[in-house]
Design a protein around this motif. Structure first.
Motif, mmCIF file in Angstrom:
data_model
loop_
_atom_site.group_PDB
_atom_site.id
_atom_site.type_symbol
_atom_site.label_atom_id
_atom_site.label_comp_id
_atom_site.label_asym_id
_atom_site.label_seq_id
_atom_site.Cartn_x
_atom_site.Cartn_y
_atom_site.Cartn_z
ATOM 1 N N MET A 1 0.916 -1.326 0.017
ATOM 2 C CA MET A 1 0.626 -0.231 -0.491
ATOM 3 C C MET A 1 0.891 1.094 -0.646
ATOM 4 O O MET A 1 0.460 2.100 -0.900
ATOM 5 N N LYS A 2 1.823 1.306 0.689
ATOM 6 C CA LYS A 2 2.768 2.938 0.510
ATOM 7 C C LYS A 2 3.150 2.580 -0.389
ATOM 8 O O LYS A 2 3.132 4.071 -0.984
ATOM 9 N N GLN A 3 3.638 1.900 -1.231
ATOM 10 C CA GLN A 3 4.004 2.202 -2.550
ATOM 11 C C GLN A 3 3.835 2.717 -3.531
ATOM 12 O O GLN A 3 3.412 3.684 -4.325
ATOM 13 N N ARG A 4 2.457 2.032 -3.367
ATOM 14 C CA ARG A 4 0.913 2.783 -4.703
ATOM 15 C C ARG A 4 0.467 3.917 -3.384
ATOM 16 O O ARG A 4 0.001 4.629 -4.862
ATOM 17 N N ILE A 5 0.309 4.569 -2.410
ATOM 18 C CA ILE A 5 0.315 5.460 -2.151
ATOM 19 C C ILE A 5 1.342 6.352 -2.755
ATOM 20 O O ILE A 5 1.074 7.708 -2.951
ATOM 21 N N LEU A 6 2.630 6.421 -2.392
ATOM 22 C CA LEU A 6 3.791 7.000 -3.345
ATOM 23 C C LEU A 6 3.312 7.353 -4.458
ATOM 24 O O LEU A 6 3.828 8.594 -5.287
ATOM 25 N N THR A 7 3.384 6.161 -5.129
ATOM 26 C CA THR A 7 2.716 6.792 -6.656
ATOM 27 C C THR A 7 2.362 7.557 -6.636
ATOM 28 O O THR A 7 2.605 8.436 -7.887
ATOM 29 N N ALA A 8 1.416 7.372 -6.400
ATOM 30 C CA ALA A 8 0.077 7.947 -6.697
ATOM 31 C C ALA A 8 0.330 9.337 -6.058
ATOM 32 O O ALA A 8 -0.167 10.761 -7.105
ATOM 33 N N THR A 9 1.230 10.150 -5.358
ATOM 34 C CA THR A 9 1.227 11.746 -4.797
ATOM 35 C C THR A 9 2.142 11.847 -5.970
ATOM 36 O O THR A 9 1.652 12.970 -6.396
ATOM 37 N N LEU A 10 3.306 11.400 -6.017
ATOM 38 C CA LEU A 10 4.118 11.223 -7.641
ATOM 39 C C LEU A 10 3.090 11.536 -8.778
ATOM 40 O O LEU A 10 3.294 12.821 -9.540
ATOM 41 N N ILE A 11 1.989 11.179 -9.086
ATOM 42 C CA ILE A 11 1.139 11.520 -9.964
ATOM 43 C C ILE A 11 1.034 12.252 -10.007
ATOM 44 O O ILE A 11 0.922 13.475 -11.427
ATOM 45 N N ILE A 12 0.041 12.509 -8.897
ATOM 46 C CA ILE A 12 -0.782 14.111 -9.093
ATOM 47 C C ILE A 12 0.092 15.334 -8.878
ATOM 48 O O ILE A 12 -0.537 16.631 -9.606
ATOM 49 N N ALA A 13 1.482 14.941 -8.485
ATOM 50 C CA ALA A 13 2.132 16.295 -8.757
ATOM 51 C C ALA A 13 2.375 16.135 -10.187
ATOM 52 O O ALA A 13 2.913 17.757 -10.362
ATOM 53 N N VAL A 14 2.779 16.128 -10.928
ATOM 54 C CA VAL A 14 2.998 16.068 -11.807
ATOM 55 C C VAL A 14 2.177 16.153 -12.808
ATOM 56 O O VAL A 14 2.312 17.370 -14.180
ATOM 57 N N VAL A 15 1.317 15.523 -13.035
ATOM 58 C CA VAL A 15 -0.109 15.620 -13.888
ATOM 59 C C VAL A 15 -0.582 17.021 -13.455
ATOM 60 O O VAL A 15 -2.035 17.506 -14.814
ATOM 61 N N LEU A 16 -0.674 17.310 -11.761
ATOM 62 C CA LEU A 16 -2.416 18.490 -11.732
ATOM 63 C C LEU A 16 -1.629 19.862 -11.903
ATOM 64 O O LEU A 16 -2.537 20.265 -13.036
ATOM 65 N N PRO A 17 -0.650 20.722 -12.498
ATOM 66 C CA PRO A 17 0.020 21.067 -13.215
ATOM 67 C C PRO A 17 -0.766 21.495 -14.708
ATOM 68 O O PRO A 17 -1.397 22.286 -14.455
ATOM 69 N N PRO A 18 -0.284 20.398 -15.481
ATOM 70 C CA PRO A 18 -0.925 20.296 -16.934
ATOM 71 C C PRO A 18 -2.894 20.507 -16.997
ATOM 72 O O PRO A 18 -3.008 21.255 -17.860
#
Length: 254
Positions: A1-18
């Motif tokens: 679960m930790k890996q999934r949450i970490l990756t999800a956080t990074l995805i949000i950080a990358v895709v939110l600005p666009p």
């Protein structure tokens, strides 16, 4: 679960600005998803023509996304004819290959055109679709993790549960509805609720549809680009369905 949450956080950080700024950034994000998605879908096929199909798929998707809407139907029809002709001429291509490729390039093309249409009206509408999709996904994951007991459709996705589906629907519906009331005053309360409630269902159908594809081709995930989540297609499957569906809603009410 930790890996999934970490990756999800990074995805949000990358895709939110666009997603917020739109413009060139969203164009680049769409191009990345098109190219990666084409790679993932063609490389799960058994045909040795994977690279050729991938290149053709990318080229056709970009062309169909850019042409005038009045020529879109003709472009898709021509693409279908060419794919069938290729399968007839080349014994290393079969009906399953061209059917899946055609279905996916159609979905991708229409999704891109949907994004363009949504941004032309109001960029916050895109966030509405995003929230309805991914709050449903997140709610389903945690509801299933903590409360899941009854399998939803085990032959397609063994880990999904009825409890997860219900929890996901509630999270997606409520979250997107509240967002619409706050940020999209041009949507009536009834439309905002209807859109949120139905997208929370359609998104889950999209997830199951892509799970069905994975079962059919014998893979667990479309890729490993996103640790804990799989490939790009594993993350945008629900969104693709909701983009097409929400554009239909807009067409009916505008």
């Amino acid at each position: 679960m930790k890996q999934r949450i970490l990756t999800a956080t990074l995805i949000i950080a990358v895709v939110l600005p666009p997603l917020i700024l739109g413009g060139t950034l969203i164009d680049l994000l769409m191009l990345f998803c098109l190219v990666t998605g084409a790679y993932e879908i063609t490389h799960c096929l058994k045909t040795p023509r994977k690279n050729l199909l991938m290149i053709a798929m990318i080229g056709v998707m970009i062309a169909l996304a850019l042409i005038s809407p009045q020529f879109l139907g003709a472009g898709l029809a021509l693409t279908m004819v060419v794919l069938f002709a290729a399968a007839i001429a080349d014994p290393k291509l079969d009906l399953n290959d061209i059917t899946l490729v055609f279905a996916m390039l159609t979905i991708f093309t229409m999704a891109v055109r949907s994004i363009i249409s949504i941004y032309a009206q109001n960029s916050w509408l895109m966030m509405y679709v995003i929230l309805a999709t991914y709050l449903t996904d997140t709610g389903a994951y945690f509801s299933g993790y903590f409360f899941g007991k009854h399998k939803l459709i085990e032959r397609i996705s063994p880990k999904k549960t009825v409890e997860g589906a219900i929890g996901g629907w509630l999270c997606g519906m409520l979250g997107a509805f509240v967002f619409a009331l706050t940020m999209l005053p041009e949507l009536s309360m009834g439309l905002a609720l209807f859109g949120a409630a139905t997208m929370a269902i359609v998104g889950q159908l999209g997830d199951l549809a892509f799970s069905l594809i994975k079962r059919n081709v014998g893979i667990k995930d479309f890729g490993s680009f996103l640790p804990g989540h799989g490939g790009i297609l594993d993350r945008i499957d629900s969104l693709l369905f909701n983009l097409l569906y929400f554009t239909l809603i807009l067409a009916m009410v505008v």
